[in-house]
Design a protein around this motif. Sequence first.
Motif, mmCIF file in Angstrom:
data_model
loop_
_atom_site.group_PDB
_atom_site.id
_atom_site.type_symbol
_atom_site.label_atom_id
_atom_site.label_comp_id
_atom_site.label_asym_id
_atom_site.label_seq_id
_atom_site.Cartn_x
_atom_site.Cartn_y
_atom_site.Cartn_z
ATOM 1 N N PRO A 395 41.154 62.484 13.370
ATOM 2 C CA PRO A 395 40.170 62.305 14.495
ATOM 3 C C PRO A 395 39.631 60.757 14.511
ATOM 4 O O PRO A 395 39.246 60.332 15.607
ATOM 5 C CB PRO A 395 39.277 63.296 14.524
ATOM 6 N N VAL A 396 39.514 60.098 13.378
ATOM 7 C CA VAL A 396 38.864 58.759 13.286
ATOM 8 C C VAL A 396 39.947 57.820 13.856
ATOM 9 O O VAL A 396 39.283 57.009 14.517
ATOM 10 C CB VAL A 396 38.574 58.585 11.888
ATOM 11 N N ILE A 397 41.341 58.003 13.485
ATOM 12 C CA ILE A 397 42.110 57.263 14.159
ATOM 13 C C ILE A 397 42.212 57.263 15.588
ATOM 14 O O ILE A 397 42.415 56.341 16.476
ATOM 15 C CB ILE A 397 43.666 57.272 13.531
ATOM 16 N N GLU A 398 42.346 58.345 16.236
ATOM 17 C CA GLU A 398 42.189 58.772 17.678
ATOM 18 C C GLU A 398 40.789 57.990 18.191
ATOM 19 O O GLU A 398 41.137 57.630 19.259
ATOM 20 C CB GLU A 398 42.164 60.292 17.694
ATOM 21 N N ARG A 399 39.789 58.321 17.703
ATOM 22 C CA ARG A 399 38.392 57.592 18.131
ATOM 23 C C ARG A 399 38.735 55.989 18.085
ATOM 24 O O ARG A 399 38.257 55.496 19.390
ATOM 25 C CB ARG A 399 37.483 58.114 17.347
ATOM 26 N N VAL A 400 39.155 55.842 17.264
ATOM 27 C CA VAL A 400 39.158 54.093 17.353
ATOM 28 C C VAL A 400 40.114 53.485 18.146
ATOM 29 O O VAL A 400 39.890 52.518 18.750
ATOM 30 C CB VAL A 400 39.689 53.527 15.681
ATOM 31 N N ASN A 401 41.429 54.287 18.359
ATOM 32 C CA ASN A 401 42.139 54.247 19.432
ATOM 33 C C ASN A 401 41.475 54.240 20.707
ATOM 34 O O ASN A 401 41.915 53.128 21.667
ATOM 35 C CB ASN A 401 43.545 54.884 19.283
ATOM 36 N N GLN A 402 40.875 54.994 21.101
ATOM 37 C CA GLN A 402 40.351 55.079 22.371
ATOM 38 C C GLN A 402 39.169 54.209 22.509
ATOM 39 O O GLN A 402 38.860 53.708 23.514
ATOM 40 C CB GLN A 402 39.544 56.534 22.420
#
Length: 539
Positions: A395-402
């Motif tokens: 989820p951290v990677i997804e959040r950074v991408n967003q």
Amino acid sequence: MRKYPSLLSLALVCCCCSIQAEVFTSIGQMTDLIYTEKELVQSLKEYIKAEESKLDAVKSWANKLDVLTRASTLDPEGYLAHPVNAYKLMKRLNTEWSELESLVLQDPSDGFISNMTVHRQYFPDQEDEKGAAKALMRLQDTYKLDSESFARGKLPGMHHNAILTVDDCYDMGKTAYNEADYYHAVLWMQQALRQMDAEEEHVVSKADVLDYLSYSVYQMGDLPRAIELTRRLVAIDSSHQRAGGNLRYFEKLLSKQLNELNQEGQEPATEEPIQLGTYKRPKDYLPEREIYEALCRGEGVKMTTERRSRLYCRYHDGNRNPRLLLQPMKEEDEWDSPHIVRYLNALSDQEIEKIKELAKPRLARATVRDPITGILTTANYRVSKSAWLEGEEDPVIERVNQRIEDITGLTTQTAELLQVTIANYGVGGQYEPHFDFSRKEEPDAFKTLGTGNRVATFLNYMSDVEAGGATVFPDFGAAIYPKKGTAVFWYNLFRSGEGDYRTRHAACPVLVGSKWVSNKWIHERGQEFRRPCGLTEVD
């Protein structure tokens, strides 16, 4: 007197052979080696303790038997006349000496060797040692540090003392010599000689140092000094297999040169010691190297008062993006044209640690795309390790991408295939001047991705760096320094789709510290309505 390595030290060297090279390119992996070495030291201490315990037992036996045999040999017949002594002699020779033999044959090193076997697969190899040596030379060149500074550990921002011995300096010089890098071979052999003349301890002989130094100086075109050094070598070792021949050759060559110049007599060698600046560093493949290195040192930055007056800071809500309305990003201009901005608090400490945790197990030598084939390959001008992380992994990677998408207004769905690149620059880690976008002469660079060219770069700094490690732009003289938790952003392409050649940039070598960054390269496809095309080459 020349010292020779023990069998144990030779065993340790042999154990250092590794199937996993390029450890030097990542501080992250070298940190693990620090703890591995600590564990091995503890194992070595336990081995020494076991050996000492064994030796104490053998000494005890020897002392007891020494006293006994002294008494028995004074009057053997009288000694054996006592039946108890006769019995004990039989017992000792039949049983106790066998036990002593077993004790001597015990090998306390088994545990230590077993531990070494477990860890040796992670040890650096010869290529790592060579890479680390060349990295020190790269730092020496970029930041104009002399060999004396390195040898004495006098580096800016350094909190730990570390010195190079005579033998370390000799090995540095030999590494350069074997690469036909006579410029650095001279600097390091001269430093080895300087410390040797100061009567520091050493294993290497002065003859060996003078042999390499004299020939390297010759290769740098300094015949008078090469002759002077070779004469010193002959005075030390008159039977040296090369010295006599080299001296005659150098003298003949110098005489020929003087005759061609109509000069009489041999030109005397200068008395000044060899140091940084005595010889000019040979030119290499990088045309802007001097500009690039000057910017890395903080020299030649073209930040004028007029330009600074055009730079502003502001709150950025991503064109009223719902996720940024209540907590907009703090945006600061780093450069006006091309426009480069920095975002503060782009990553939290918790996010940084999570990204490192995900990336560290899969760190591999960073690659670049071959401009002809489009295939990823390693290159000497990029020294670091990287790991590619997909948004679905955590989820951290997804959040950074967003967050990157919210800030830039560009979609990240067509960004690099594996989404996020984590680069941890190791010893002297760098990425020499390069373009992030593919140029007209390399049309297939991103063909396999099918997402067009790299339209923009979003660079997260995930650590502070004590010294070095700046991102520099040689074309317009900008230097941007790492600051943990911040990110910088710029467009690589004009709205017309043409590449902005001003964005050629470099990651300066890390002098002191560790540099973690995460790159997000955003591609053209999907940006048609987010960043509409223009007909002219304008920002």
